[in-house]
Design a protein around this motif. Structure first.
Motif, PDB file in Angstrom:
ATOM      1  N   ALA A  36       0.831  -1.201   0.000  1.00  0.00           N
ATOM      2  CA  ALA A  36       0.000   0.000   0.000  1.00  0.00           C
ATOM      3  C   ALA A  36       0.869   1.256   0.000  1.00  0.00           C
ATOM      4  O   ALA A  36       0.544   2.247  -0.665  1.00  0.00           O
ATOM      5  N   GLY A  37       1.984   1.216   0.720  1.00  0.00           N
ATOM      6  CA  GLY A  37       2.900   2.355   0.720  1.00  0.00           C
ATOM      7  C   GLY A  37       3.496   2.587  -0.653  1.00  0.00           C
ATOM      8  O   GLY A  37       3.585   3.723  -1.127  1.00  0.00           O
ATOM      9  N   LEU A  38       3.893   1.500  -1.309  1.00  0.00           N
ATOM     10  CA  LEU A  38       4.471   1.627  -2.648  1.00  0.00           C
ATOM     11  C   LEU A  38       3.433   2.137  -3.638  1.00  0.00           C
ATOM     12  O   LEU A  38       3.751   2.934  -4.530  1.00  0.00           O
ATOM     13  N   PHE A  63       1.118   4.206  -3.003  1.00  0.00           N
ATOM     14  CA  PHE A  63       1.027   5.653  -2.782  1.00  0.00           C
ATOM     15  C   PHE A  63       2.270   6.352  -3.328  1.00  0.00           C
ATOM     16  O   PHE A  63       2.185   7.397  -3.983  1.00  0.00           O
ATOM     17  N   GLY A  64       3.445   5.766  -3.072  1.00  0.00           N
ATOM     18  CA  GLY A  64       4.682   6.443  -3.451  1.00  0.00           C
ATOM     19  C   GLY A  64       4.945   6.434  -4.940  1.00  0.00           C
ATOM     20  O   GLY A  64       5.417   7.427  -5.492  1.00  0.00           O
ATOM     21  N   GLY A 118      -6.062   7.317   0.440  1.00  0.00           N
ATOM     22  CA  GLY A 118      -6.677   6.967  -0.830  1.00  0.00           C
ATOM     23  C   GLY A 118      -8.190   6.884  -0.733  1.00  0.00           C
ATOM     24  O   GLY A 118      -8.904   7.183  -1.695  1.00  0.00           O
ATOM     25  N   LEU A 119      -8.700   6.458   0.439  1.00  0.00           N
ATOM     26  CA  LEU A 119     -10.143   6.307   0.588  1.00  0.00           C
ATOM     27  C   LEU A 119     -10.853   7.660   0.551  1.00  0.00           C
ATOM     28  O   LEU A 119     -11.735   7.888  -0.279  1.00  0.00           O
ATOM     29  N   ALA A 126       4.427   7.524 -11.044  1.00  0.00           N
ATOM     30  CA  ALA A 126       4.889   8.869 -10.680  1.00  0.00           C
ATOM     31  C   ALA A 126       6.056   9.255 -11.611  1.00  0.00           C
ATOM     32  O   ALA A 126       6.640   8.385 -12.260  1.00  0.00           O
ATOM     33  N   SER A 163      -8.613  11.301  -2.062  1.00  0.00           N
ATOM     34  CA  SER A 163      -7.934  10.885  -3.290  1.00  0.00           C
ATOM     35  C   SER A 163      -7.447  12.078  -4.112  1.00  0.00           C
ATOM     36  O   SER A 163      -6.542  11.941  -4.927  1.00  0.00           O
ATOM     37  N   ALA A 214       5.862   5.742   1.431  1.00  0.00           N
ATOM     38  CA  ALA A 214       6.322   4.480   0.858  1.00  0.00           C
ATOM     39  C   ALA A 214       7.578   4.008   1.586  1.00  0.00           C
ATOM     40  O   ALA A 214       7.733   2.822   1.885  1.00  0.00           O
ATOM     41  N   GLU A 237      -3.543   5.014  -6.574  1.00  0.00           N
ATOM     42  CA  GLU A 237      -3.864   4.801  -5.166  1.00  0.00           C
ATOM     43  C   GLU A 237      -5.181   5.476  -4.831  1.00  0.00           C
ATOM     44  O   GLU A 237      -6.081   4.868  -4.242  1.00  0.00           O
ATOM     45  N   GLY A 238      -5.278   6.763  -5.210  1.00  0.00           N
ATOM     46  CA  GLY A 238      -6.517   7.482  -4.933  1.00  0.00           C
ATOM     47  C   GLY A 238      -7.708   6.885  -5.674  1.00  0.00           C
ATOM     48  O   GLY A 238      -8.773   6.686  -5.100  1.00  0.00           O
ATOM     49  N   THR A 297       6.689   2.534   5.033  1.00  0.00           N
ATOM     50  CA  THR A 297       6.108   1.190   5.038  1.00  0.00           C
ATOM     51  C   THR A 297       7.093   0.148   4.514  1.00  0.00           C
ATOM     52  O   THR A 297       7.172  -0.950   5.047  1.00  0.00           O
ATOM     53  N   TYR A 315     -14.347   1.913  -2.170  1.00  0.00           N
ATOM     54  CA  TYR A 315     -14.421   2.380  -0.783  1.00  0.00           C
ATOM     55  C   TYR A 315     -14.989   1.334   0.188  1.00  0.00           C
ATOM     56  O   TYR A 315     -14.313   0.939   1.146  1.00  0.00           O
ATOM     57  N   ASP A 375       2.876  12.597  -5.873  1.00  0.00           N
ATOM     58  CA  ASP A 375       4.226  12.412  -6.426  1.00  0.00           C
ATOM     59  C   ASP A 375       5.308  12.858  -5.448  1.00  0.00           C
ATOM     60  O   ASP A 375       6.474  12.494  -5.602  1.00  0.00           O
ATOM     61  N   PRO A 404       0.646   7.159  -7.257  1.00  0.00           N
ATOM     62  CA  PRO A 404      -0.301   7.875  -6.379  1.00  0.00           C
ATOM     63  C   PRO A 404      -1.676   8.103  -7.012  1.00  0.00           C
ATOM     64  O   PRO A 404      -2.679   8.067  -6.304  1.00  0.00           O
ATOM     65  N   VAL A 405      -1.714   8.313  -8.311  1.00  0.00           N
ATOM     66  CA  VAL A 405      -3.010   8.569  -8.947  1.00  0.00           C
ATOM     67  C   VAL A 405      -3.892   7.329  -8.845  1.00  0.00           C
ATOM     68  O   VAL A 405      -5.085   7.413  -8.524  1.00  0.00           O
ATOM     69  N   GLY A 459       3.694  10.966  -1.288  1.00  0.00           N
ATOM     70  CA  GLY A 459       3.651   9.506  -1.211  1.00  0.00           C
ATOM     71  C   GLY A 459       5.009   8.886  -0.917  1.00  0.00           C
ATOM     72  O   GLY A 459       5.093   7.828  -0.281  1.00  0.00           O
ATOM     73  N   LEU A 507      -8.477   2.938  -4.295  1.00  0.00           N
ATOM     74  CA  LEU A 507      -8.986   2.827  -2.918  1.00  0.00           C
ATOM     75  C   LEU A 507     -10.338   3.515  -2.781  1.00  0.00           C
ATOM     76  O   LEU A 507     -11.259   2.968  -2.169  1.00  0.00           O
ATOM     77  N   SER A 508     -10.470   4.719  -3.348  1.00  0.00           N
ATOM     78  CA  SER A 508     -11.758   5.401  -3.214  1.00  0.00           C
ATOM     79  C   SER A 508     -12.812   4.751  -4.103  1.00  0.00           C
ATOM     80  O   SER A 508     -13.987   4.708  -3.757  1.00  0.00           O
ATOM     81  N   GLU A 543      -3.075   4.493   7.033  1.00  0.00           N
ATOM     82  CA  GLU A 543      -2.383   4.359   5.756  1.00  0.00           C
ATOM     83  C   GLU A 543      -3.369   4.347   4.579  1.00  0.00           C
ATOM     84  O   GLU A 543      -3.112   4.954   3.541  1.00  0.00           O
TER      85      GLU A 543
END
Lengths: 263, 395
Positions: A62-64, A66-67, B77-78, A224, B81, B96, A73-74, B99, A81, B89, A70-71, B92, A77-78, B73
């Motif tokens: 999950a961290g990766l 986001f890192g 995203g939930l 990214a 977003s 990352a 991720e959002g 984690t 939901y 960019d 990221p687009v 995050g 996850l959303s 965490e």
């Protein structure tokens, strides 16, 4: 760099399914393989030292996400939901069952947290199927539909199969003093089930591999910028040998021998 | 409450719960590591008992830190977003790293430490708890790097409606990071110190059989509280300068102002008590012998926790209405199309589950304290391995 992080992401997801899959599966099988309290204690003790090292694969994943993506991720996850919330709640309850079941005395206490452990494990397996089916179908508005739940049942079955193989491998062949009072005669003999465990791990990872193959172009198109990915690489990659070494150490330390009794 | 308000409340409640447990984790980890080191070096059974007793408190507390951290965490995203889209960019990357490096290793080494008693060689087992401590502090660093970026988005520029990373080094030298990090570390030590003091006072007041154990623990707690309060108060005042520069008017509102006052009041009081009350009373163990003081020591235990949550409220509510200060508002960061039903349901689920588990966890910590060092499960003997308890069903 985007290909490197995509492959890392795929390895983390497949690794999570192959590793945490047996913890989840064993949690689901707990009432069936462990009919007595002692039996359940042994099953939990078999997986306990692996759980902390296995579940972090998803935290890292999950961290990766986001890192490096990221687009997505959002969006993912959303877009899923309610499924993600259900997955998180299941995960937390599964973990709570493990952490709390032996922290107080009394049969009712242990039974309560074993039930929580079972329900959390089952919920975790099913929601993973729904997540993968939802991602593969482009984030449908109602992910808990028939195909989603069918995928959930498939993941549940695969994890249970894998959990069964892990228990057979871990609890086989150790020359140990059993507890005759609890109905476990002293046993010995060769260790078996290593290959079956490897095979069931590969099978458990299959849904993750399929999902990753289907999403490759989508993920690579949403990585990214290179500057961010390089920055991540410069910091994270030097630690890779430590990360791998720590995981190997867990298997070497807890793959055989007496069962630690803390969980 | 509208959807933004609900999503904010969800984040605030889970975040506050998270820090209640994490702040004790941060402070107890080095104490347990030091106790374990003394045991390995001296072979003194008292140090082994201290390691196992305080280590078990640490481990029980750790569980809730994980549960609440998972929700933290995934919540970006939930619910937020547009934050991932706009600032992911940059923002995050430190998460990352947290984690993939810090938490990954912390959890793996903690597993090795918890289950490795009587199994790993002593030196390697000891190395595990030190690695847990180091990685816990690395976690704190990365999380605060991410948070500091929200307070003062250094090292990034806006291009095409999104933030791009221009200077990775600036993330780590952010002026809202470098003073906040030691402040948080001081808060952890203060919390651990007063927790150890409170638990020791309980046993001394009850006149349990573990007098020597808790007299020595009380000393550890007082010294830790003294160091912790010194650090937390010092680096607290040092933050006013960067705040005045980068977020003028941060503490002007009712909530951040009140939270700041409460935190400072508690912090300064505890510092004065630790420096001029508790530390001098270690002379000839007067503190351990003056039984009438022990209920006061017990009652002080929750104060550092209250101060810690107030500190985060001041820092985060004072940033409003911005999520990324000066760049993106909280309202604009909300996931588009998020419905009230979605957030209400998840909020209810998280609050119920995490709230109940937090209460259970505190009850278990209290129980572990009450039972004392003679009945500790951590580091107890192993169960023997045995074949599957029932014949294997075939698939």
């Amino acid at each position: 760099m985007d290909i490197f992080w995509f492959v890392t992401f795929a390895v983390l997801l497949a690794g999570y399914f192959a590793l945490e899959g047996f913890d989840i599966g064993l949690g689901v099988l707990l009432p069936f393989l462990g009919r007595s309290r002692e039996g359940r204690d042994r099953l939990v003790a078999a997986m306990a030292p692996f759980v902390l090292a296995n579940e972090v694969w998803l935290v890292a994943l999950a961290g990766l996400l986001f890192g490096a993506f990221p687009v997505l991720e959002g969006r993912v996850l959303s877009g899923l939901y309610p499924v993600v919330v259900a997955l998180l709640l299941s995960w937390i309850l599964r973990d709570a069952g493990l952490w709390f079941r032996r922290r107080a005395d009394g049969a009712a206490w242990r039974t309560l947290w074993d039930a929580v452990l079972w329900a959390g494990s089952a919920g975790l397996a099913v929601t993973w199927g729904v997540v993968l089916a939802g991602v593969a179908r482009g984030l449908p508005p109602a992910p808990f539909d028939l195909p989603g739940l069918a995928a959930g049942v498939v993941v549940l079955a695969l994890f249970a199969f894998h959990g069964r193989a892990f228990a057979a491998w871990r609890l086989s062949g150790e020359p140990t003093a059993g507890d005759p009072a609890a109905g476990h005669p002293t046993t010995g003999g060769p260790r078996r089930g290593g290959r079956a465990l490897l095979a069931s791990g590969l099978v458990a990872a299959l849904p993750a591999v399929v999902a990753m193959a289907a999403l490759a172009s989508e993920m690579l198109g949403n990585a990214a910028p290179d500057r961010t990915l390089t920055f991540l690489g410069v910091i994270v990659v030097p630690f890779a040998p430590v990360l791998v070494g720590a995981q190997v150490w867990v298997w070497r330390a807890f793959g055989r021998g007496a069962l630690p009794s803390f969980f | 409450m509208d959807v933004v308000g609900l999503a904010r409340a969800q984040f605030a409640v889970t975040g506050s719960l998270h820090f209640l447990f994490v702040v004790l984790t941060l402070g107890l980890a080095p104490l347990v590591a030091i106790m374990n080191t003394r045991h390995v070096l001296s072979g003194n059974p008292l140090h082994e008992r201290m390691t196992r007793f305080w280590g078990q408190i640490y481990v029980i507390n750790y569980a809730l830190g994980v549960f609440t951290g998972l929700v933290m965490e995934f919540q970006f995203g939930l619910s937020w977003s547009r934050l991932s889209h706009y600032a992911g960019d940059v923002f995050g990357a430190p998460l990352a790293m947290e984690t993939m490096i810090a938490f990954f290793l912390e959890s793996t080494f903690l597993g090795l430490w918890i289950f490795g008693w009587h199994r790993l060689p002593r030196g390697l087992h000891l190395a595990c708890i030190w690695l847990v401590t180091v990685t816990a502090y690395a976690s704190a660093l990365f999380v605060l790097v991410a948070n500091a970026f929200l307070q003062h988005p250094a090292g990034a520029v806006e291009r095409g409606g999104r933030l791009a990373l221009t200077d990775p080094g600036a993330l780590f030298t952010n002026p809202t990071l470098v003073i906040a990090l030691p402040h948080v570390i001081g808060a952890g030590l203060t919390t651990a110190g007063f927790t150890v003091i409170g638990a020791s006072a309980y046993h001394l007041f009850r006149r349990t059989a573990e007098r020597e154990f808790f007299v020595r623990s009380l000393r550890v707690g007082v010294v830790t509280a003294f160091v912790g309060t010194l650090v937390v108060v010092g680096f607290g005042y040092a933050q006013f300068e960067p705040v005045k520069t980068y977020q003028p008017g941060k503490f002007g509102g009712a909530v951040p102002g009140t939270a700041l006052d409460a935190m400072m009041g508690i912090g300064q009081t505890l510092q004065l008590i630790a420096m001029f009350g508790l530390l001098p009373l270690l002379f000839r163990d007067l503190l351990a012998r003056w039984r009438w003081l022990h209920p006061v020591l017990m009652l002080m235990t929750p104060l550092p926790f209250v101060a810690a949550v107030c500190g985060w409220l001041a820092r985060e509510v004072g940033r409003q209405p911005w999520l990324v200060y000066g760049k993106l508002t909280v309202a604009d960061a909300l996931t588009p199309g998020l419905t009230r039903t979605d957030v209400t349901t998840s909020f209810a689920g998280f609050v119920t589950v995490l709230g109940l588990l937090a209460l259970v966890d505190y009850a278990l910590i209290a129980r572990a304290v009450r039972r004392g060092p003679s009945r500790v499960a951590l580091g107890a003997a192993d169960d023997p391995a045995a074949p599957l308890p029932v014949p294997a069903p075939t698939f």
